[in-house]
Design a protein around this motif. Structure first.
Motif, PDB file in Angstrom:
ATOM      1  N   THR A  20       2.813  -3.541   4.998  1.00 59.24           N
ATOM      2  CA  THR A  20       2.593  -3.221   3.589  1.00 59.24           C
ATOM      3  C   THR A  20       1.261  -2.504   3.424  1.00 59.24           C
ATOM      4  O   THR A  20       0.321  -2.726   4.187  1.00 59.24           O
ATOM      5  CB  THR A  20       2.593  -4.473   2.682  1.00 59.24           C
ATOM      6  OG1 THR A  20       1.539  -5.347   3.095  1.00 59.24           O
ATOM      7  CG2 THR A  20       3.931  -5.189   2.725  1.00 59.24           C
ATOM      8  N   PHE A  21       1.224  -1.633   2.426  1.00 63.30           N
ATOM      9  CA  PHE A  21      -0.001  -0.951   2.045  1.00 63.30           C
ATOM     10  C   PHE A  21      -0.183  -1.149   0.550  1.00 63.30           C
ATOM     11  O   PHE A  21       0.646  -0.692  -0.244  1.00 63.30           O
ATOM     12  CB  PHE A  21       0.057   0.540   2.364  1.00 63.30           C
ATOM     13  CG  PHE A  21      -1.106   1.297   1.801  1.00 63.30           C
ATOM     14  CD1 PHE A  21      -2.371   1.127   2.339  1.00 63.30           C
ATOM     15  CD2 PHE A  21      -0.952   2.130   0.715  1.00 63.30           C
ATOM     16  CE1 PHE A  21      -3.458   1.797   1.806  1.00 63.30           C
ATOM     17  CE2 PHE A  21      -2.030   2.808   0.176  1.00 63.30           C
ATOM     18  CZ  PHE A  21      -3.283   2.645   0.725  1.00 63.30           C
ATOM     19  N   ASP A  22      -1.218  -1.880   0.172  1.00 62.11           N
ATOM     20  CA  ASP A  22      -1.472  -2.205  -1.236  1.00 62.11           C
ATOM     21  C   ASP A  22      -0.213  -2.748  -1.910  1.00 62.11           C
ATOM     22  O   ASP A  22       0.102  -2.408  -3.044  1.00 62.11           O
ATOM     23  CB  ASP A  22      -2.012  -0.985  -1.995  1.00 62.11           C
ATOM     24  CG  ASP A  22      -3.446  -0.645  -1.619  1.00 62.11           C
ATOM     25  OD1 ASP A  22      -4.128  -1.508  -1.022  1.00 62.11           O
ATOM     26  OD2 ASP A  22      -3.894   0.472  -1.921  1.00 62.11           O
ATOM     27  N   GLY A  23       0.526  -3.578  -1.176  1.00 59.59           N
ATOM     28  CA  GLY A  23       1.719  -4.225  -1.711  1.00 59.59           C
ATOM     29  C   GLY A  23       2.992  -3.410  -1.569  1.00 59.59           C
ATOM     30  O   GLY A  23       4.085  -3.925  -1.795  1.00 59.59           O
ATOM     31  N   VAL A  72      -7.429  -4.446   7.137  1.00 59.32           N
ATOM     32  CA  VAL A  72      -6.172  -4.828   7.787  1.00 59.32           C
ATOM     33  C   VAL A  72      -6.136  -6.346   7.889  1.00 59.32           C
ATOM     34  O   VAL A  72      -7.012  -6.958   8.499  1.00 59.32           O
ATOM     35  CB  VAL A  72      -6.063  -4.193   9.192  1.00 59.32           C
ATOM     36  CG1 VAL A  72      -4.760  -4.605   9.868  1.00 59.32           C
ATOM     37  CG2 VAL A  72      -6.171  -2.678   9.105  1.00 59.32           C
ATOM     38  N   ASN A  73      -5.139  -6.927   7.261  1.00 57.61           N
ATOM     39  CA  ASN A  73      -4.980  -8.386   7.255  1.00 57.61           C
ATOM     40  C   ASN A  73      -6.267  -9.088   6.812  1.00 57.61           C
ATOM     41  O   ASN A  73      -6.680 -10.085   7.396  1.00 57.61           O
ATOM     42  CB  ASN A  73      -4.521  -8.888   8.625  1.00 57.61           C
ATOM     43  CG  ASN A  73      -3.201  -8.291   9.035  1.00 57.61           C
ATOM     44  OD1 ASN A  73      -2.298  -8.116   8.214  1.00 57.61           O
ATOM     45  ND2 ASN A  73      -3.062  -7.944  10.307  1.00 57.61           N
ATOM     46  N   GLY A  74      -6.904  -8.526   5.788  1.00 54.16           N
ATOM     47  CA  GLY A  74      -8.111  -9.124   5.220  1.00 54.16           C
ATOM     48  C   GLY A  74      -9.397  -8.780   5.941  1.00 54.16           C
ATOM     49  O   GLY A  74     -10.477  -9.158   5.504  1.00 54.16           O
ATOM     50  N   ARG A  86       1.497  -3.626  13.519  1.00 56.29           N
ATOM     51  CA  ARG A  86       2.245  -4.812  13.968  1.00 56.29           C
ATOM     52  C   ARG A  86       3.123  -5.285  12.816  1.00 56.29           C
ATOM     53  O   ARG A  86       2.726  -5.181  11.651  1.00 56.29           O
ATOM     54  CB  ARG A  86       1.288  -5.935  14.363  1.00 56.29           C
ATOM     55  CG  ARG A  86       0.303  -5.559  15.436  1.00 56.29           C
ATOM     56  CD  ARG A  86       0.924  -5.660  16.808  1.00 56.29           C
ATOM     57  NE  ARG A  86      -0.083  -5.403  17.817  1.00 56.29           N
ATOM     58  CZ  ARG A  86       0.075  -4.533  18.792  1.00 56.29           C
ATOM     59  NH1 ARG A  86       1.174  -3.839  18.897  1.00 56.29           N
ATOM     60  NH2 ARG A  86      -0.872  -4.335  19.693  1.00 56.29           N
ATOM     61  N   PRO A  87       4.285  -5.827  13.116  1.00 54.80           N
ATOM     62  CA  PRO A  87       5.153  -6.312  12.045  1.00 54.80           C
ATOM     63  C   PRO A  87       4.413  -7.278  11.120  1.00 54.80           C
ATOM     64  O   PRO A  87       3.697  -8.166  11.571  1.00 54.80           O
ATOM     65  CB  PRO A  87       6.278  -7.033  12.795  1.00 54.80           C
ATOM     66  CG  PRO A  87       6.315  -6.368  14.141  1.00 54.80           C
ATOM     67  CD  PRO A  87       4.874  -6.035  14.446  1.00 54.80           C
ATOM     68  N   GLY A  88       4.548  -7.018   9.824  1.00 58.34           N
ATOM     69  CA  GLY A  88       3.940  -7.893   8.833  1.00 58.34           C
ATOM     70  C   GLY A  88       2.497  -7.587   8.476  1.00 58.34           C
ATOM     71  O   GLY A  88       1.920  -8.253   7.615  1.00 58.34           O
ATOM     72  N   ASP A  89       1.883  -6.577   9.123  1.00 57.48           N
ATOM     73  CA  ASP A  89       0.498  -6.231   8.786  1.00 57.48           C
ATOM     74  C   ASP A  89       0.382  -5.924   7.300  1.00 57.48           C
ATOM     75  O   ASP A  89       1.265  -5.296   6.712  1.00 57.48           O
ATOM     76  CB  ASP A  89       0.023  -4.998   9.564  1.00 57.48           C
ATOM     77  CG  ASP A  89      -0.455  -5.321  10.964  1.00 57.48           C
ATOM     78  OD1 ASP A  89      -0.666  -6.509  11.267  1.00 57.48           O
ATOM     79  OD2 ASP A  89      -0.627  -4.367  11.752  1.00 57.48           O
TER      80      ASP A  89
END
Length: 104
Positions: A20-23, A72-74, A86-89
Motif C-alpha cells: 500500500t501507498f498512503d492507503g 516504509v512500515n513506519g 515485500r508483500p504487505g509493505d
C-alpha cells in the motif's frame, strides 16, 4: 513470448502481490524495488522536501541521491530505489526529514 524485458530474458517472475501507498493498494512483482512498484502504479513522488514541501521521487535510481526517501512500515528515510518490495509493505509519503515528532 512478447518483446518485453521479461520475455527477452525468459524470466518467469512469481505472482504479483499487494503493498500500500498512503492507503492505496499497489501491485508489485517479486524482485521489484519499492520505487519500481510505485512507478509501475503511476506514482512519481513519495516525499516532500524540508524547505518548501516540493514533491520528490526517484532521481538516480541507484541509492546515491536520497531523493527517493520514503517511510516504509513506519520507518522513515528508507531509500525506495534500494528497498525490495515485500508483500504487505505499507509505504507512506515522507514529509521533510521524516521525524515530524522532533522539533527542528
Amino acid at each position: 513470448m512478447a518483446r518485453i524485458p521479461a520475455g527477452l530474458v525468459r524470466a518467469e517472475p512469481g505472482p504479483p502481490f499487494e503493498i500500500t501507498f498512503d492507503g492505496r493498494t499497489v501491485t508489485a512483482l517479486p524482485g521489484q524495488s519499492i520505487a519500481a512498484a510505485l512507478w509501475g502504479a503511476g506514482i512519481l513522488a513519495w516525499r516532500t522536501t524540508r524547505e518548501g514541501g516540493r514533491p520528490r521521487g526517484a532521481f538516480c535510481g541507484i541509492g546515491q541521491c536520497y531523493d527517493c526517501l520514503a517511510t516504509v512500515n513506519g520507518e522513515p528515510n528508507r531509500r525506495a530505489c534500494l528497498v525490495p518490495a515485500r508483500p504487505g509493505d505499507a509505504i507512506t509519503t515522507q514529509e521533510g526529514h521524516g521525524h515530524a515528532e522532533l522539533s527542528v
